[in-house]
Enzyme design. Structure first.
Site, PDB file in Angstrom:
ATOM      1  N   THR A 132       0.903  -1.183  -0.230  1.00  0.00           N
ATOM      2  CA  THR A 132      -0.150  -0.060   0.070  1.00  0.00           C
ATOM      3  C   THR A 132       0.812   1.100   0.011  1.00  0.00           C
ATOM      4  O   THR A 132       0.486   2.312  -0.589  1.00  0.00           O
ATOM      5  CB  THR A 132      -0.928   0.198   1.184  1.00  0.00           C
ATOM      6  OG1 THR A 132      -1.936  -1.045   1.076  1.00  0.00           O
ATOM      7  CG2 THR A 132      -1.686   1.313   1.123  1.00  0.00           C
ATOM      8  N   HIS A 144       2.032   2.096  -3.309  1.00  0.00           N
ATOM      9  CA  HIS A 144       0.918   2.730  -4.246  1.00  0.00           C
ATOM     10  C   HIS A 144       1.082   4.163  -3.921  1.00  0.00           C
ATOM     11  O   HIS A 144       0.798   5.067  -4.913  1.00  0.00           O
ATOM     12  CB  HIS A 144      -0.537   2.068  -3.905  1.00  0.00           C
ATOM     13  CG  HIS A 144      -0.419   0.598  -4.815  1.00  0.00           C
ATOM     14  ND1 HIS A 144      -0.962   0.498  -5.796  1.00  0.00           N
ATOM     15  CD2 HIS A 144      -0.709  -0.571  -3.870  1.00  0.00           C
ATOM     16  CE1 HIS A 144      -0.916  -0.852  -5.985  1.00  0.00           C
ATOM     17  NE2 HIS A 144      -0.717  -1.453  -4.938  1.00  0.00           N
TER      18      HIS A 144
END
Length: 343
Positions: A40, A43
């Protein structure tokens, strides 16, 4: 305090000085000692479409961590300064139907640490007391640091009974590897993991899977024959988000097989639903951890001999986060830990 911040609406992360977070009457202030990089966070670094829609600019990120309690709110009675803790990364509303029924992992109004609210790539983090997990002294601080992703693995691996079953894991990222290790610890007969990354396949072998294979080189039907399987895999764990891998899993499940699906596809994914229907397959989506049954199971399995230490492969000082992220993006790593203890 020092923190790794998404300070601009563009690719990149920046080390900056920001205020130490305040705590409310029900909050706990934690001095971060170690934090781990998650996909995450990559990202967010890349500033992809999801990150642009989701991440507040100017916020410290990160959600996998361990540290020491240094302050508590006036209404906090169960925690004291000096305790070693990790934090559950999903802050729930406490008022919706699922929360009131004790199913907090199903809260529809979850706020993510380091995603929707300030995160743990910082010297200090403030959390609601309901999101704090106190570790026993025997827990390795590095393992405590990765309890969040370890929890994803445990939630996925134990969604369906695996004792005596043949298990297929698609995706040998750190969470997939830990899920495979949990399945072996929980009594699975065979655990096969697939990936196309040689580094991570080797890492999976070190953790103790039955077979770690590249599906471009080995057909799963042949793997079944090699292992003496006759009807397909009983339990599947989809950890890759890859459409081809998921379709391969569906084609190699036994009738009545069950699949726990944690991997997030990058877009819409088509499958042959006739295979699901006529093979009577169950597909269960997994998100996060069960609060706090998963955390209890993590602790107990570590106490009973489960070893996931090999999934941690690299360590960096927090000021070297750029190099750590580049290594993470290369795929030639397991879990990467940033050391904040000397901040």
């Amino acid at each position: 305090m020092k923190a790794i911040v998404k300070s601009k609406a563009e690719p990149g992360l920046w080390l900056e000085d920001i205020p130490v977070p305040e705590i409310g009457l029900n909050d706990v202030l934690v001095r971060v000692r170690k934090a781990a990089i998650c996909g995450t966070d990559v990202h967010i670094l890349n500033w992809d479409e999801w990150a642009q829609r989701t991440i507040p600019v100017g916020m410290a990120i990160g959600h996998e961590f361990m540290g020491e309690i240094v302050g508590v709110g006036s209404n906090v009675l169960d925690f004291v300064p000096g305790q070693m803790v990790s934090g559950e990364g999903h802050v729930v509303c406490g008022r919706c139907r699922n929360c009131l029924a004790g199913r907090r992992h199903l809260c529809a109004y979850t706020s993510g640490v380091g995603v929707n609210r300030p995160g743990a790539f910082a010297e200090y983090i403030s959390l609601p007391m309901s999101n704090v997990w106190v570790h026993k002294q025997a827990i390795d601080p590095e393992i405590a640091c990765i309890f969040d992703p370890f929890g994803n693995a445990v939630h996925t691996a134990l969604e369906f009974p695996v004792l005596g079953e043949d298990v297929l894991v698609t995706g040998a990222g750190p969470i997939g590897i830990m899920a495979a290790a949990v399945a072996r610890h929980a009594g699975a007969r065979h655990v096969v993991i697939t990936d196309i990354n040689p580094y991570r396949l080797d890492l999976a072998r070190k953790i103790g899977v039955t077979l770690a294979i590249d599906p471009r080189e080995h057909n799963l039907a042949d793997v079944q024959k090699k292992l003496g399987m006759t009807e397909g895999f009983d339990v599947g764990m989809e950890m890759s988000g890859n459409a081809s891998a998921f379709r391969d899993m569906l084609a190699n499940m036994s009738h009545g097989g069950r699949i726990a699906m944690l991997g997030i596809p990058p877009g819409e994914m088509s499958i042959d639903w006739n295979k699901v229907i006529f093979s009577m397959l169950t597909i269960q989506g997994i998100y996060g951890r069960e609060m706090y049954e998963t955390w209890y199971k993590m602790t107990v399995m570590l106490e009973s001999g489960l070893d996931i230490s090999k999934v941690i492969t690299h360590r960096f000082h927090y000021t070297q986060f750029q190099a750590a992220f580049e290594l993470m993006k290369s795929g030639n790593s397991g879990k990467i830990i940033l050391d904040w203890s000397a901040a």
